[in-house]
Enzyme design. Structure first.
Site, short mmCIF file in Angstrom:
data_model
loop_
_atom_site.label_atom_id
_atom_site.label_comp_id
_atom_site.label_asym_id
_atom_site.label_seq_id
_atom_site.Cartn_x
_atom_site.Cartn_y
_atom_site.Cartn_z
N CYS A 33 2.95 13.11 2.56
CA CYS A 33 2.34 13.17 1.22
C CYS A 33 1.11 12.29 1.10
CB CYS A 33 3.36 12.79 0.15
SG CYS A 33 3.89 11.07 0.23
N CYS A 107 10.60 9.31 -1.33
CA CYS A 107 9.90 8.28 -2.12
C CYS A 107 10.70 6.97 -2.07
CB CYS A 107 9.72 8.74 -3.56
SG CYS A 107 9.09 10.42 -3.72
FE1 FES Z 1 5.34 10.81 -1.39
FE2 FES Z 1 6.72 10.26 -3.62
S1 FES Z 1 5.78 12.16 -3.06
S2 FES Z 1 6.10 8.88 -2.06
#
Ligand code: FES
Length: 165
Positions: A33, A107
């Site tokens: 991400c 996360c």
């Molecule tokens: Fe990557 Fe939350 S979407 S840390």
């Protein structure tokens, strides 16, 4: 997930910001991400002579869930020894928020990774929360994540323009 606790952690995150007198710091970045989390730890000796975490703080360029988990986790760490902190899983660190949705589990793992990186100088055995590949030695760490990401800009002024949502 407990929406009320989550909203509180997002609106008024606890322990947010760099710690200039920290004893340890760890940074992780997710290749999936692109988010990053850095955690600082300061230790003290408690009444029984144990070396415990006096305070923990964090910075995050990440989603709201990572910020919420880091907020509750840094509260939870106070008073724990390094060994006790090391035993905390991502699920335990995020427990005050309630179970995270499957898409947000990493996360919490980011926060766990930053904690482990600070405690051990390495990252978690997790491919979604690897230590930042370019993490410099502790004595050369940039003062905050923006500087870490853009070391060439440390001496200049940085203009941050918030995006309209
Ligand atoms: Fe990557 Fe939350 S979407 S840390």
């Amino acid at each position: 997930m407990d929406q009320e606790i989550f909203n509180d952690a997002i609106e008024t995150p606890k322990n947010l910001g760099e710690m200039t007198d920290a004893d340890a710091v760890g940074t992780v970045g997710s290749p999936d991400c692109g988010d990053m989390v850095r955690m600082w730890l300061k230790f003290r000796e408690d009444d029984s002579g144990r070396r415990v975490i006096d305070k923990a703080s964090f910075q995050s360029f990440g989603c709201q869930t990572a910020i919420a988990v880091a907020s509750v986790a840094t509260e939870m760490l106070r008073g724990k020894t390094a060994d006790e902190a090391r035993e905390l899983s991502a699920t335990e660190l995020s427990a005050p928020l309630g179970p995270l949705p499957p898409m947000k589990i990493h996360c919490g793992q980011m926060v766990e990774g930053a904690l482990r990186a600070a405690l051990d100088g390495d990252g978690p055995a997790c491919d979604t929360a690897a230590p930042a590949a370019d993490q410099p030695p502790a004595d050369t760490l940039a003062p905050n994540l923006i500087d870490h990401l853009h070391p060439e800009k440390r001496s200049g002024n940085i203009r941050i323009v918030p995006l309209d949502s």
